[in-house]
Design an enzyme around this catalytic site. Sequence first.
Site, short mmCIF file in Angstrom:
data_model
loop_
_atom_site.label_atom_id
_atom_site.label_comp_id
_atom_site.label_asym_id
_atom_site.label_seq_id
_atom_site.Cartn_x
_atom_site.Cartn_y
_atom_site.Cartn_z
N GLU A 59 0.85 -1.21 0.00
CA GLU A 59 0.00 0.00 0.00
C GLU A 59 0.88 1.25 0.00
OE1 GLU A 59 -2.49 1.43 -0.61
OE2 GLU A 59 -4.26 0.96 0.53
N ASP A 60 0.39 2.32 -0.63
CA ASP A 60 1.14 3.57 -0.57
C ASP A 60 0.94 4.27 0.76
OD1 ASP A 60 -1.50 3.99 -1.25
OD2 ASP A 60 -1.11 5.74 -2.49
N ASP B 41 -4.37 5.54 6.07
CA ASP B 41 -4.91 6.77 6.65
C ASP B 41 -5.89 6.36 7.75
OD1 ASP B 41 -6.07 9.29 6.97
OD2 ASP B 41 -6.07 9.74 4.86
N PHE C 130 -1.97 16.62 3.88
CA PHE C 130 -2.30 16.03 2.58
C PHE C 130 -1.03 15.99 1.74
CE2 PHE C 130 -3.77 15.72 -1.74
CZ PHE C 130 -4.78 14.78 -1.63
N ARG D 145 1.19 12.15 -9.21
CA ARG D 145 1.67 10.82 -8.80
C ARG D 145 3.12 10.62 -9.21
NH1 ARG D 145 -2.85 7.59 -7.26
NH2 ARG D 145 -4.76 8.05 -8.39
C1 PRP Z 1 -5.76 5.75 -0.91
C2 PRP Z 1 -4.65 4.80 -0.52
C3 PRP Z 1 -5.34 3.76 0.30
C4 PRP Z 1 -6.48 4.51 0.94
C5 PRP Z 1 -6.08 4.85 2.35
O1 PRP Z 1 -6.35 5.30 -2.07
O2 PRP Z 1 -4.01 4.25 -1.64
O3 PRP Z 1 -5.83 2.69 -0.48
O4 PRP Z 1 -6.67 5.74 0.19
O5 PRP Z 1 -7.13 5.49 3.02
P1 PRP Z 1 -7.84 4.89 4.30
O6 PRP Z 1 -6.78 4.30 5.19
O7 PRP Z 1 -8.48 6.11 4.91
O8 PRP Z 1 -8.85 3.87 3.87
P2 PRP Z 1 -7.28 6.19 -3.01
O9 PRP Z 1 -8.73 5.84 -2.71
O10 PRP Z 1 -6.91 7.63 -2.91
O11 PRP Z 1 -6.97 5.61 -4.46
P3 PRP Z 1 -5.60 5.63 -5.31
O12 PRP Z 1 -4.69 4.60 -4.70
O13 PRP Z 1 -6.03 5.25 -6.70
O14 PRP Z 1 -5.02 7.02 -5.26
#
Ligand code: PRP
Length: 181
Positions: free
Chosen positions: A98-99, A102, A151, A164
């Site tokens: 995961e990136d 949150d 952010f 990105r």
């Molecule tokens: C981001 C990130 C995680 C998630 C984390 O994805 O990659 O999957 O949000 O948030 P959380 O812990 O509050 O659930 P995003 O929905 O922005 O999609 P992306 O990876 O395509 O940017």
Amino acid sequence: MYEDVARILISEEDLQRRVRELAQQIEADYQGKDLLLVGLLKGAVHFMVDLTRAMKRPVAIDFMAVSSYGASTESSGIVRILKDLDESIEGKHVLIVEDIVDTGLTLKYILEMLRRRGPASLRVCALLNKKDRRLVDVPLDYVGFDIPNEFVVGYGLDFRQVYRNLPFVAVLKPEVYQRAS
Ligand code: PRP
């Protein structure tokens, strides 16, 4: 794109060094075992590429695309699968890549879903950990950096699908958000 950056939070050098450390740690922990890395699109793409390139061992990779239900920018905890994994994970050692974690809601949902598919093991490697925002407890086995509640964009992370491809993790100038709203 660079002119929109207010501040670099994690430099390219620090990112690359930490990714190499994580790759070595994972290699050591999974010695003698087959390993499948599962990246969550799209944010994890850059991290996944560098992480696997830093490994000297064979690994399999697969991707999953998910999206939170509803129009809200905040995670709802209900996740819609846009693209499922190509292969079965039954009996496999799976490491989710995961990136950013949150609230933890997305990861919690994915972990529960994948656990039901019977992997031999299921662990998580997250590049960024925004601990202050956590709403649910999720186990993170490998973490790149703990970051404050700001952010951030770059190295896979976007604002409205842009930024990105910045090679570092950064905070944008306030006027970028004002321009967009
Ligand atoms: C981001 C990130 C995680 C998630 C984390 O994805 O990659 O999957 O949000 O948030 P959380 O812990 O509050 O659930 P995003 O929905 O922005 O999609 P992306 O990876 O395509 O940017």
